[in-house]
Enzyme design. Structure first.
Site, PDB file in Angstrom:
ATOM      1  CG  HIS A 191      -2.084  -0.891   1.150  1.00  0.00           C
ATOM      2  ND1 HIS A 191      -2.970  -0.859   0.097  1.00  0.00           N
ATOM      3  CD2 HIS A 191      -2.530  -1.865   1.984  1.00  0.00           C
ATOM      4  CE1 HIS A 191      -3.908  -1.769   0.290  1.00  0.00           C
ATOM      5  NE2 HIS A 191      -3.659  -2.392   1.433  1.00  0.00           N
ATOM      6  NE  ARG A 298      -7.207  -1.406 -11.131  1.00  0.00           N
ATOM      7  CZ  ARG A 298      -6.311  -0.434 -11.304  1.00  0.00           C
ATOM      8  NH1 ARG A 298      -6.672   0.834 -11.122  1.00  0.00           N
ATOM      9  NH2 ARG A 298      -5.075  -0.713 -11.664  1.00  0.00           N
ATOM     10  NE  ARG A 334     -11.212  -5.273 -13.529  1.00  0.00           N
ATOM     11  CZ  ARG A 334     -10.077  -5.239 -12.820  1.00  0.00           C
ATOM     12  NH1 ARG A 334      -8.997  -5.833 -13.294  1.00  0.00           N
ATOM     13  NH2 ARG A 334     -10.009  -4.613 -11.664  1.00  0.00           N
ATOM     14  CD  GLU A 433      -7.995 -11.472 -14.915  1.00  0.00           C
ATOM     15  OE1 GLU A 433      -7.339 -10.885 -14.036  1.00  0.00           O
ATOM     16  OE2 GLU A 433      -9.175 -11.182 -15.178  1.00  0.00           O
ATOM     17  CG  ASP A 457      -4.736 -11.906 -10.999  1.00  0.00           C
ATOM     18  OD1 ASP A 457      -4.045 -11.913  -9.960  1.00  0.00           O
ATOM     19  OD2 ASP A 457      -5.929 -11.561 -11.013  1.00  0.00           O
ATOM     20  CB  CYS A 504      -4.958  -3.146 -18.070  1.00  0.00           C
ATOM     21  SG  CYS A 504      -5.751  -4.754 -17.799  1.00  0.00           S
TER      22      CYS A 504
END
Length: 573
Positions: A191, A298, A334, A433, A457, A504
């Protein structure tokens, strides 16, 4: 004496300033037996209330300085503070054991933290352990009447030094005074590293021992380009790095001149540079950095920032705002990607040993079609306000794509029959992915309008290595020839059918990967908005024919990721 340390370069830039140690206050206490449990529960409730007020302020500051997406982490903290199971357990511990509120809080939260940290195959739950630690510390400080460090009060130029920076700490950093930060632990996907890139301040993480070398007020140098830290530098070191910092600032100024230019390679090929966004507010960064499109919107943040499933009207307004804001430029939306490390308090999901391989994204949408159809209707209604591209995540089989597209077409027919305007120029694609989809990309390419490769992923699934697990982080290898072969297979399959492929994931903005991806023929690169101008500058120096030769050698002649990196450096120096 000069000390030099090496860490992970998490955010670009160079800084020279005095150290500001973000040290932990003394939160020790004694376990006390009490007769009046009610008064202890009142103390607990008061501390929880004060902690919530603080977090609301911190969240507001984070949203303002970092953007809505990065501020989402504090929603998780606020949810911990209002979790009835957790609070009920603390209150029961106070009453049943006749102990003070501090002891009840610590005993219960330690139990939850230990339980979640032990779930090594479940990154989401391990992140929840970190959230509970952060929140517990805040509540305990109010119970003890001790002030937590307040980075937002820093009023001189400093470099923050800490064992780790919690999301709360990072959100309070004032970029006017905090010139950089450096930590003992962490990685590029933590983070704090992500927030540093959003703030555009240099950051180095994972030095392992910076706090043991530095005292408050020590002069230090941070080189966020190379991952180098110099403690007690000589005057010659300071002069060298000040020169390097000026050169980097000059470089950024040169990149800024490219804001309104198209992305053209040295031999004249146009490649689309797009941005990843989480909310309509992020369009400010897209435009200020010259984004040519939105390559990933997203939409799950609409769900995560809502107390219940967002209505069709609320979604329509958000999608419309983004499409209008991009003024005719393409927007890839998405569909909801909930599950894995993203959960909703109002959506009950089964407990799974490995949620990243379980019930998530398109799998939830196909199993709970009412929720999915609401989103599809909102997207279709918004489609007349811009250039919409719809992308389904976590597609593994052709049957899944056909089922999802079938629902889209059904909702379009319903809207048209109701007299609602819907665009007839909507591209429909999938996120690649899952390795299975990459392997049969030639089959998918006959039916989709485009691919967008989600490398974060795709890499961890291909290498069977959780990218957040430090013990296997060496296997997170974007340059591994096996990954490059999968990417090539996807791009070639799309081009054979006259379709296009974008990317992406984190790899799209990776300066080592960009020459390889140009050589492989990637059509669209979508990344953090702050990486666009640097990437545009790099692409202006790349010849596509030479990069095609580079990519071919990387795939066919190299055995390891390290060999690929060496090859790229030889081609681009």
């Amino acid at each position: 004496m000069v000390e030099k340390l090496k860490g992970i370069a998490a955010s670009d830039g160079i800084a020279v300033a005095k150290a500001y140690l973000l040290t932990e206050p003394d939160l020790t206490f004694n376990k006390i037996s009490v007769e009046n449990s009610d008064s202890e529960i009142d103390r607990l409730k008061s501390a929880l209330n004060e902690a919530s007020k603080e977090l609301e302020i911190i969240r507001s500051k984070a949203a303002e300085s970092l953007g809505e997406e990065e501020a989402q982490v504090f929603d998780a903290h606020l949810m911990v503070l209002s979790d009835p199971e957790l609070i009920g357990s603390i209150e029961s511990s106070i009453v049943d054991n006749k102990i003070n509120a501090e002891s009840g809080l610590k005993e219960v939260t330690d139990m939850f933290i230990g339980m979640f940290e032990g779930m090594e195959d479940n990154p989401y739950m391990q992140e929840r352990a970190a959230d509970i630690k952060d929140v517990t510390k805040r509540v305990l400080s109010h119970l003890l009447g001790v002030k937590l460090p307040n980075p937002s009060m820093i009023d001189e130029e400093v470099i923050v030094v800490a064992h780790d920076l919690t999301p709360s700490d990072t959100a309070q950093l004032n970029r006017q005074f905090v010139k950089a930060f450096v930590t003992d632990i962490g990685g590029r996907t933590s983070h704090s590293a992500i927030m540093a890139r959003s703030l555009e301040i240099p950051a180095i993480v994972g030095t392992k021992e910076i706090t043991s070398f530095v005292k408050e007020g020590d002069l230090i140098i941070i080189d966020g380009l190379e991952g180098d830290v110099i403690v007690h530098p000589e005057s010659t070191d300071v002069a060298t790095y000040e020169t390097k910092a000026k050169a980097f600032a000059d470089q950024k100024a040169e990149w800024d001149k490219l804001k309104d230019e198209p992305t053209i390679t040295a031999d004249g090929k146009h490649i689309e540079l797009a941005a990843n966004i989480g909310t309509p507010k992020d369009l400010v960064g897209v435009k200020s950095n010259g984004g040519e499109a939105v390559g990933l919107y997203r939409t799950e943040f609409l769900y995560m920032d809502s107390p219940d499933f967002p209505t069709e009207e609320a979604q329509f307004e958000a999608y419309k705002e983004v499409l209008e804001g991009m003024e005719g430029k393409a927007v890839v939306v998405r569909t909801m990607d909930i599950g894995g490390d993203k959960e909703l308090p109002y959506l009950t999901l089964p407990h799974e040993m490995n949620p990243f391989l379980g019930y998530r994204a398109i799998r939830i949408c196909l199993a709970q079609p009412d929720m999915f159809r609401t989103q599809l209707r909102a997207l279709l209604r918004a489609s007349v306000f811009g250039q919409l591209r719809i992308m389904f995540p976590m597609i593994a089989t052709l049957q899944e794509f056909r089922q999802a597209k079938g629902m889209l077409m059904e909702e379009k027919a319903k809207l048209v029959s109701e007299g609602v305007d819907v665009s007839n120029d909507i591209e429909v694609g999938i996120m690649i992915e899952i390795p299975a989809a990459a392997v049969i990309a030639d089959k998918f390419a006959k039916e989709v309008d485009f691919f967008s490769i989600g490398t974060n992923d795709l890499i961890q699934y291909t290498m069977a290595a959780d990218r957040m697990n430090e013990r296997v982080s060496y296997l997170y290898q974007p340059y591994n020839p096996s990954i490059l072969r999968l990417i090539k297979n996807v791009i070639d399959a799309s081009h054979k059918e006259g379709k296009w492929t974008g990317m992406c994931g984190e790899m799209a903005g990776d300066q080592t990967a960009v020459p390889l991806l140009v050589g492989l023929g990637l059509d669209e690169f979508s990344m953090s908005a702050s990486s666009i101008l640097k990437t545009r500058s790099l692409m202006k120096r790349l010849d596509t024919k030479q990069m095609a030769e580079l990519a071919d050698k990387a795939i066919n002649d190299c055995d390891t990721a390290d060999e690929v990196v060496t090859l790229v450096e030889a081609y681009t120096k």
